[in-house]
Design a protein around this motif. Structure first.
Motif, short mmCIF file in Angstrom:
data_model
loop_
_atom_site.label_atom_id
_atom_site.label_comp_id
_atom_site.label_asym_id
_atom_site.label_seq_id
_atom_site.Cartn_x
_atom_site.Cartn_y
_atom_site.Cartn_z
N ASP A 123 0.81 -1.22 0.00
CA ASP A 123 0.00 0.00 0.00
C ASP A 123 0.85 1.27 0.00
O ASP A 123 0.49 2.26 -0.65
N ASP A 124 1.97 1.26 0.70
CA ASP A 124 2.79 2.47 0.80
C ASP A 124 3.63 2.72 -0.46
O ASP A 124 4.35 3.72 -0.54
N GLU A 125 3.54 1.84 -1.45
CA GLU A 125 4.32 2.02 -2.67
C GLU A 125 3.57 2.79 -3.76
O GLU A 125 4.20 3.40 -4.62
N LEU A 126 2.27 2.77 -3.71
CA LEU A 126 1.48 3.46 -4.74
C LEU A 126 1.79 4.96 -4.81
O LEU A 126 1.90 5.50 -5.92
N PRO A 127 1.98 5.65 -3.68
CA PRO A 127 2.34 7.07 -3.79
C PRO A 127 3.65 7.30 -4.56
O PRO A 127 3.77 8.30 -5.28
N HIS A 128 4.62 6.41 -4.42
CA HIS A 128 5.86 6.56 -5.18
C HIS A 128 5.60 6.42 -6.68
O HIS A 128 6.16 7.16 -7.49
N LEU A 129 4.73 5.49 -7.04
CA LEU A 129 4.39 5.31 -8.45
C LEU A 129 3.59 6.50 -8.98
O LEU A 129 3.78 6.94 -10.11
N ARG A 130 2.71 7.03 -8.16
CA ARG A 130 1.96 8.24 -8.56
C ARG A 130 2.92 9.40 -8.79
O ARG A 130 2.74 10.21 -9.69
N ARG A 131 3.96 9.50 -7.96
CA ARG A 131 4.96 10.55 -8.14
C ARG A 131 5.70 10.35 -9.46
O ARG A 131 6.00 11.33 -10.16
N CYS A 132 5.97 9.11 -9.83
CA CYS A 132 6.61 8.83 -11.12
C CYS A 132 5.74 9.34 -12.27
O CYS A 132 6.26 9.93 -13.22
N VAL A 133 4.45 9.12 -12.17
CA VAL A 133 3.53 9.60 -13.21
C VAL A 133 3.54 11.13 -13.24
O VAL A 133 3.57 11.74 -14.32
N ALA A 134 3.56 11.76 -12.06
CA ALA A 134 3.62 13.23 -12.00
C ALA A 134 4.92 13.74 -12.61
O ALA A 134 4.93 14.75 -13.34
N TYR A 147 11.34 3.15 -8.45
CA TYR A 147 9.98 3.19 -8.97
C TYR A 147 10.03 4.01 -10.23
O TYR A 147 10.73 5.02 -10.30
N THR A 148 9.30 3.59 -11.24
CA THR A 148 9.39 4.29 -12.51
C THR A 148 8.10 4.17 -13.31
O THR A 148 7.36 3.20 -13.17
N SER A 149 7.85 5.18 -14.13
CA SER A 149 6.62 5.19 -14.93
C SER A 149 6.66 4.14 -16.03
O SER A 149 5.61 3.64 -16.45
N ILE A 176 13.11 -3.08 -8.90
CA ILE A 176 12.48 -2.14 -9.82
C ILE A 176 10.98 -2.39 -9.78
O ILE A 176 10.54 -3.54 -9.88
N VAL A 177 10.20 -1.31 -9.68
CA VAL A 177 8.74 -1.40 -9.79
C VAL A 177 8.33 -0.40 -10.86
O VAL A 177 8.61 0.79 -10.74
N TYR A 178 7.69 -0.88 -11.92
CA TYR A 178 7.31 0.02 -13.01
C TYR A 178 5.81 0.00 -13.24
O TYR A 178 5.12 -0.97 -12.96
N VAL A 179 5.30 1.12 -13.78
CA VAL A 179 3.87 1.24 -14.07
C VAL A 179 3.54 0.54 -15.38
O VAL A 179 2.66 -0.32 -15.42
N ALA A 180 4.21 0.91 -16.45
CA ALA A 180 3.93 0.35 -17.78
C ALA A 180 5.15 -0.42 -18.28
O ALA A 180 6.29 0.03 -18.12
N SER A 181 4.90 -1.56 -18.89
CA SER A 181 6.00 -2.40 -19.39
C SER A 181 6.51 -1.92 -20.74
O SER A 181 5.82 -1.18 -21.46
#
Length: 165
Positions: free
Chosen positions: A4-15, A79-81, A100-105
């Motif tokens: 749960d605490d990782e989603l904000p990092h991914l949202r920051r990547c999108v920002a 974390y990366t977009s 590594i945790v990424y949003v889109a492959s």
């Protein structure tokens, strides 16, 4: 599995990817997070300068190599977009960064670009696991992938507009 605490990092990547787009650059953003969950560094794409190596993942690998011990690097998460390209995956592995945790492959991005008629890149998109098999990789993150798709669509739609005299 994403916590749960990782989603904000991914949202920051999108920002950050959106910041890159607003600056006229390709929409990619990344955040380096230490083992304690603290953000250590962040960046977005800067390839519009003409230097096609100015990817945020590559910059974060350089930052980490200069400032973190090998143990701190291994315990960190990037974390990366978008999934690392081969250049960034190699830098990540050589520096000894952790997960590594990424949003889109890369596969998703390649499909989107083909759908929009964007010419292929000069370097083939490969999954991180093929370049750096020892790195733990998680993604994509479906709840954010469409946001990343929309940013890339905006970038490529804008770059496809004909120049006006």
């Amino acid at each position: 599995m994403l916590k749960d605490d990782e989603l904000p990092h991914l949202r920051r990547c999108v920002a950050l990817a959106e910041e890159a787009l607003a600056a006229g650059d390709e929409p990619f953003g990344s955040v380096l997070v230490g083992a304690d969950g603290a953000v250590l560094a962040e960046d977005h794409n800067r390839v519009a300068s003409g230097d096609r190596t100015r990817h945020p993942e590559f910059e974060l690998a350089r930052w980490a190599a200069a400032r973190l011990s090998p143990g701190e690097r291994a315990a960190a998460t990037v974390y990366t977009s978008g999934e690392h390209c081969p250049m960034c995956a190699a830098a990540h592995a050589w520096v000894g960064l952790g997960r590594i945790v990424y949003v889109a492959s890369s596969a998703q991005l390649t499909t989107w670009l083909a759908e929009w008629g964007v010419p292929a890149a000069p370097v083939r998109a490969l999954p991180v696991r093929e370049i750096a098999p020892g790195v733990t990789v998680e993604g994509p993150v479906p709840e954010l992938a469409q946001e990343v798709r929309a940013l890339h669509r905006r970038f490529h739609a804008a770059s496809a507009e004909p120049e006006r005299p």
